[in-house]
Design a protein around this motif. Structure first.
Motif, PDB file in Angstrom:
ATOM      1  N   VAL A 325       0.823  -1.211   0.000  1.00 50.93           N
ATOM      2  CA  VAL A 325       0.000   0.000   0.000  1.00 50.93           C
ATOM      3  C   VAL A 325       0.858   1.262   0.000  1.00 50.93           C
ATOM      4  N   ARG A 353      -5.940  -5.262  -0.174  1.00 48.87           N
ATOM      5  CA  ARG A 353      -7.183  -4.502  -0.335  1.00 48.87           C
ATOM      6  C   ARG A 353      -7.712  -4.028   1.012  1.00 48.87           C
ATOM      7  N   SER A 356      -5.577  -1.070   2.030  1.00 51.95           N
ATOM      8  CA  SER A 356      -5.833   0.067   1.141  1.00 51.95           C
ATOM      9  C   SER A 356      -7.179   0.704   1.442  1.00 51.95           C
ATOM     10  N   LYS A 357      -8.194  -0.130   1.638  1.00 53.61           N
ATOM     11  CA  LYS A 357      -9.547   0.388   1.875  1.00 53.61           C
ATOM     12  C   LYS A 357      -9.667   1.047   3.248  1.00 53.61           C
ATOM     13  N   GLY A 360      -7.829   4.371   3.099  1.00 54.04           N
ATOM     14  CA  GLY A 360      -8.120   5.268   1.988  1.00 54.04           C
ATOM     15  C   GLY A 360      -6.918   5.542   1.115  1.00 54.04           C
ATOM     16  N   ARG A 362      -5.619   4.261  -2.051  1.00 50.71           N
ATOM     17  CA  ARG A 362      -5.688   3.548  -3.319  1.00 50.71           C
ATOM     18  C   ARG A 362      -4.526   3.995  -4.188  1.00 50.71           C
ATOM     19  N   SER A 363      -3.723   3.063  -4.654  1.00 52.84           N
ATOM     20  CA  SER A 363      -2.542   3.414  -5.431  1.00 52.84           C
ATOM     21  C   SER A 363      -2.383   2.462  -6.601  1.00 52.84           C
ATOM     22  N   GLU A 364      -1.457   2.809  -7.509  1.00 56.61           N
ATOM     23  CA  GLU A 364      -1.158   1.927  -8.641  1.00 56.61           C
ATOM     24  C   GLU A 364      -0.663   0.577  -8.139  1.00 56.61           C
ATOM     25  N   SER A 366      -1.272  -0.931  -5.059  1.00 59.59           N
ATOM     26  CA  SER A 366      -2.328  -1.715  -4.409  1.00 59.59           C
ATOM     27  C   SER A 366      -3.305  -2.275  -5.427  1.00 59.59           C
ATOM     28  N   ALA A 367      -3.592  -1.509  -6.475  1.00 58.84           N
ATOM     29  CA  ALA A 367      -4.524  -1.982  -7.508  1.00 58.84           C
ATOM     30  C   ALA A 367      -3.993  -3.247  -8.177  1.00 58.84           C
ATOM     31  N   GLU A 370      -4.101  -6.254  -5.685  1.00 64.27           N
ATOM     32  CA  GLU A 370      -5.478  -6.703  -5.486  1.00 64.27           C
ATOM     33  C   GLU A 370      -5.938  -7.584  -6.631  1.00 64.27           C
TER      34      GLU A 370
END
Length: 804
Positions: A325, A353, A356-357, A360, A362-364, A366-367, A370
Motif C-alpha cells: 500500500v 485490499r 488500502s480500503k 483510503g 488507493r494506489s497503482e 495496491s490496484a 489486489e
C-alpha cells in the motif's frame, strides 16, 4: 492503463502499423481502447534553447531579460517571468509563430519597453498536467539536462510527440496492467515476438545477506519476499526519457531511485518499494500482521492506526511500511540516501485490499496486488530495478538476493478438444489454426488426437477452465470472422398473455383516471394482516422476521395504502389518489407455501377536482370512486357483468359501502373507511376499493362487436316509480332492463325524491328509458307494448307504482 506507443516498440516490432490501427486491433481482440491521444496535437514551434545571459528587467522587479540561443542564427531576447530562470539553463522555447495548447499563438511583443521574441515555457504551458510535473518544476520553467541539443524539437524531447493508448482493463485481465503484458497481447494479435528487457548486471563481491535478513511470519499473506541491496547510490533526477514515460503514464517523477521503482511497476506490472538502508533501523526485515492499535507514519506524513487485519513490513520492532500500500516516512528515500533496499514481493490481494480500503490509500501498486501479479516476474523485476539503479544512480549491487520463498503456484493446465472449440464459437477451425493461436499467445501446448493440452503461464491467471480457452481462440481468430447464422426451427413471436394484457390495461386505465401507482410492503404486522381481507384465511408468519411490524404476509393491500395516506397527510399532502395491483397470501397448511392471489386496490381522499379561480371544489365521495371502478370494468369488458349490493363490512362505513359482484359472485367491495379507523390512522375522509384481479382477468369476455351508426330515431320515455325505501335503484334497473327486451337500449336513473309529499316508508326513483330498433322507425304501438311490459314487471316484482 495508459500505453505509450513509442515505449511499446521497445518490446514488440510495430513497423507498418499506426497507433490508430493498433488501437482498433486491440479493441477487436477484447480489450477496449477508449482513445488514442497525441500530446503534441496542434502544437508547433517549440525548441530547446540555451540561456546565454539572464538579468533583471530594467523596468520590472518580477521579470527577467534573457538572451537565448535557439539554434537558428543569432540569439534572441526573451522576457521571462519565471522565478527559476537562470544563465546556462537548457529550456523549452516557444519561438515566434509557435502554437501552444488552447491555440495560443506566440508573437513578437514588448514587455515594459523591452522586446520579447518568444516565450520560455513551463511544462504546464506545454499541456502537461500540474499533478504530473516534478515538484522542483511545479512553479517555474523546466530545465533540460545539459546534454540536450540546442535547436532540437522540445516536444519530442519531452515525449509529447508520442501517442498514448488508453486501455479499459476489465478486472480479469490484470496481466494487461503492464507494458510487458500489453506487449504479449499485441504480439499475439500481430503474430510477432516479444523482446524482454535486459537484466544482466555486474554485482559486487559483498553479499547482500551480510547486510539484511528476511523473516515472514504470515506466509499465507506473503509467500514470496525478495530483497536486493544497492550501495553508494547518488540521488538525483532520473533520465529525461524515463521522466517523460512516467508522465505519459500518469505518474509524477520524484528522483532516480523512486522513479525506477515506478518505471518497473509500469514495465513488469510488479510493484516495488525502495527503503533507505541507513534509516531502516535494523538489519532484519520482518513481515507480519500488525498489532492492534500499532501506529505508523506513512509517506504522506499521516499517522495511521493499524489492526491485526493489516500486513506490515517491519524492522523487527516497528512497522516501516503497510505491505503493498504505502511505505513509512522514517525509511523514505531522500536526497542524502546512499544505500537502498529494493523490496520485490508477492502479497495476497485480500490483505492488500483491506489495508488500502481501511486507510483510503488507493494506489497503482495496491490496484495491481489486489487484481493479482505474476509470481514469475517478482524476482526479475527486482533484478531489473537493481540494474537500472546501478546505471542511472551510480549504485553498486551487492551479490545475490535475500528471500523468503514459500510460494506454491504452478501454471494451470487445461485440456480442450477441437470439436468443443468449434461448436462453442460456431466456426470450423483446423487443428493447425488453433495450435497457431495458442503459440502466438505463448502458451505451451501439446496435441493428442485433436485434444489440446495447454499449459497456461502464470501471467494469465484468468485462464482456468475450457471456456477461457474458447474465449482466447475466438478473440484471436477475430469475432468479425466468426460466421453469423440465423436460428433454425419454429419460433413463436413474443406476446403478453391475456392475463398480462389485462393487467396492463388496468394499470393504464387507473392511471388515466388520475390515480398514481403505489408499491407497498407485502409484509405487515399481525394486527393489520387480516384487516379488510376478501378471503377468510389465517395469515402466514415469517420464520425469521426482522421486526414484529413486518412479520406477517398480508391478506389485503388496503392497510398498506392507508399507511401511505397517513404518511402523506402528516406532511400536508391532503389530496391523493393511489392504486396498487399486487399479491396477497393465503395460508395453505403447515409447512406449505402460501397461495398467492392478485388483487387490485385503490384509495382516494381529499379533493378530486379543484378550480379555485372559478370557485369550484369537488371532494372525493362514494360516487367518484365508484365511477373509477366503472371505467375500469368498462376497459376490461366486464361492465355488463358487474352489480353492486349494499353491505356491512368490518372497518368500513355501514351506510357507504357496497359489495362488488361479478356474475353474481362477490369479488370485492368499495366504500368509505369507517370513521373510527380514519381516526386511528389520523386521516381525513377516505374512500377505498379492493377487488380480486384474478377474478376480473380470468372471466370470459365476449368479443368486441361493432354496429352501424343508426339511421333511425330513438324514443325516450321517463318513468317515476314509488317503491319501498328498502328497494335499491340497482334492483329496479335490472328488472327494467330484463323486461324491456331487445328494443330497450339504455336505462339511467336521474332522480331520487323523499320529500314531504311522499308517504312514510316510500321513495320515488325516476328512470330514463331509451327505445331503439336499428332496422326501422318504431311506431307508437311498438313503444307502448314494450313500455307496458316494463311497468308490469316493476309492479309485480318490486311493488312499484307510477308516481302521479
Amino acid at each position: 492503463m495508459f500505453v505509450s506507443y513509442k515505449w511499446l516498440q521497445d518490446y514488440v516490432d510495430l513497423s507498418g502499423i499506426s497507433a490508430a490501427e493498433l488501437a482498433d486491433k486491440i479493441t477487436k481482440s477484447g480489450i477496449e481502447v477508449e482513445g488514442v491521444e497525441k500530446k503534441s496535437e496542434g502544437l508547433k514551434g517549440v525548441v530547446i534553447g540555451h540561456v546565454l545571459e539572464c538579468e533583471q528587467h530594467p523596468n520590472a522587479d518580477k521579470l527577467n531579460k534573457c538572451l537565448v540561443d535557439i539554434g537558428a542564427g543569432e540569439p534572441v531576447q526573451i522576457i521571462c517571468g519565471a522565478p527559476n530562470v537562470g544563465k546556462g539553463q537548457k529550456v523549452a522555447v516557444a519561438t515566434v509563430g509557435a502554437v501552444l495548447p488552447g491555440n495560443f499563438k506566440i508573437k513578437k511583443a514588448k514587455l515594459r519597453g523591452e522586446e520579447s521574441n518568444g516565450m520560455i515555457c513551463s511544462l504546464q504551458e506545454l499541456g502537461i498536467e500540474s499533478k504530473l510535473v516534478a515538484k522542483e518544476y511545479s512553479v517555474g520553467i523546466f530545465n533540460f539536462p545539459q546534454d540536450a541539443v540546442v535547436g532540437e524539437d522540445a516536444l519530442s524531447a519531452l515525449g509529447l510527440d508520442d501517442e498514448i493508448l488508453e486501455l479499459s482493463i476489465t478486472p480479469n485481465r490484470s496481466d494487461a496492467l503492464s507494458m510487458l503484458g500489453v506487449a504479449y497481447e499485441v504480439a499475439a494479435i500481430l503474430g510477432r515476438d516479444v523482446k524482454w528487457p535486459e537484466t544482466d548486471k555486474e554485482e559486487d563481491a559483498e553479499e547482500a545477506s551480510d547486510y539484511i535478513s528476511v523473516t515472514v511470519e504470515a506466509p499465507e499473506d506473503n509467500p514470496l519476499y525478495i530483497a536486493k541491496v544497492v550501495k553508494n547510490v547518488k540521488i538525483g533526477p532520473s533520465p529525461l526519457w524515463m521522466q517523460t514515460r512516467l508522465m505519459n503514464a500518469g505518474i509524477r517523477p520524484h528522483n532516480n531511485v523512486v522513479d525506477i521503482t515506478n518505471y518497473i511497476l509500469l514495465e513488469y506490472g510488479q510493484p516495488l518499494h525502495a527503503f533507505d538502508y541507513d534509516r531502516f533501523g535494523s538489519k532484519e526485515i520482518v513481515v507480519r500482521r500488525a498489532k492492534d492499535a500499532e501506529k505508523i507514519t506513512t509517506l504522506d506524513e499521516a499517522e495511521r492506526t493499524l489492526t491485526s487485519e493489516h500486513l506490515v513490513i517491519t524492522n523487527g520492532n516497528e512497522p516501516v511500511a503497510i505491505a503493498g500500500v504505502m511505505g513509512g516516512a522514517d525509511s523514505e528515500v531522500k536526497e542524502d540516501t546512499t544505500n537502498v533496499i529494493i523490496e520485490a514481493a508477492y502479497f495476497a490481494g485480500a490483505v492488500v485490499r483491506k489495508g488500502s480500503k481501511d486507510h483510503g490509500l488507493r494506489s497503482e501498486a495496491s490496484a495491481r496486488f489486489e487484481k493479482g501479479v505474476d509470481p514469475a516476474r517478482v524476482r526479475e523485476a527486482g533484478e531489473r530495478a537493481a540494474k537500472l539503479m546501478a546505471e542511472y544512480a551510480g549504485g553498486t549491487i551487492l551479490e545475490g538476493i535475500v528471500e523468503f520463498n514459500d510460494l506454491r503456484m504452478e501454471p494451470a493446465v487445461v485440456s480442450i478438444t477441437l470439436d468443443k472449440i468449434n461448436s462453442s464459437i460456431g466456426a470450423n477451425l483446423s487443428a493447425d489454426q488453433v495450435q497457431d493461436i495458442f503459440t502466438r499467445l505463448q502458451f505451451d501446448v501439446k496435441t493428442e488426437n485433436e485434444t489440446f493440452i495447454v499449459t497456461v503461464p502464470t501471467r494469465r491467471g484468468d485462464i482456468t477452465i475450457e471456456a477461457d480457452l474458447v474465449e482466447e481462440v475466438a478473440r484471436l481468430y477475430g469475432y468479425d470472422n466468426i460466421p453469423s447464422t440465423l436460428p433454425v426451427g419454429t419460433a413463436t413471436p413474443g406476446r403478453l398473455t391475456d392475463y398480462q394484457q389485462k393487467r396492463r390495461i388496468a394499470r393504464r386505465t387507473l392511471e388515466g383516471a388520475g390515480l398514481y401507482q403505489a408499491i407497498t410492503y407485502s409484509l405487515t404486522s399481525p394486527e393489520k394482516a387480516a384487516q379488510f381481507s376478501l378471503e377468510q384465511s389465517d395469515s402466514v408468519r415469517l420464520a425469521m422476521p426482522m421486526s414484529e411490524e413486518r412479520s406477517q404476509l398480508r391478506l389485503s393491500i388496503l392497510p398498506q395504502l392507508l399507511e401511505v395516506i397517513k404518511y402523506n397527510q402528516a406532511r400536508q399532502i391532503d389530496s391523493l389518489a393511489l392504486y396498487e395491483i399486487g399479491s396477497v397470501f393465503l395460508k395453505q397448511g403447515e409447512n406449505q407455501l402460501p397461495s398467492e392471489r392478485e388483487h387490485v386496490a385503490g384509495i382516494l381522499t381529499g379533493l378530486w377536482e379543484a378550480h379555485l379561480w372559478q370557485g369550484e371544489k369537488k371532494p372525493v365521495d362514494f360516487y367518484v370512486i365508484k365511477g373509477v371502478l366503472e371505467v375500469l370494468f368498462d376497459s376490461l369488458g366486464v361492465k355488463n357483468k358487474i352489480t353492486y349490493r349494499q353491505a356491512a363490512i368490518k372497518d368500513m362505513h355501514p351506510g357507504r359501502t357496497a359489495e362488488v359482484l361479478l356474475n353474481n359472485e362477490v369479488i370485492g367491495f368499495v366504500g368509505q373507511v369507517h370513521p373510527t379507523v380514519q381516526k386511528d390512522y389520523d386521516i381525513k375522509e377516505t374512500y377505498v376499493f379492493e377487488l380480486s384481479f384474478k377474478a376480473l382477468a380470468e372471466v370470459e369476455v365476449e368479443p368486441i362487436s361493432y354496429q352501424m351508426i343508426p339511421r333511425f330515431p330513438s324514443v325516450t320515455r321517463d318513468i317515476a316509480l314509488v317503491v319501498d325505501k328498502e328497494k335499491t335503484a340497482g334492483e329496479l334497473e335490472s328488472i327494467i332492463t330484463e323486461a324491456g327486451g331487445v328494443l330497450l337500449k339504455e336505462v339511467h336513473l336521474f332522480d331520487l325524491y323523499e320529500g314531504e309529499r311522499m308517504e312514510a316508508g316510500k321513495k320515488s326513483l325516476a328512470f330514463s328509458l331509451k327505445y331503439f330498433d336499428p332496422e326501422r322507425t318504431l311506431t307508437e304501438e311498438d313503444i307502448t307494448k314494450a313500455h307496458d311490459k316494463v311497468l308490469h314487471a316493476v309492479k309485480e316484482q318490486a311493488g312499484a307504482v307510477l308516481r302521479s
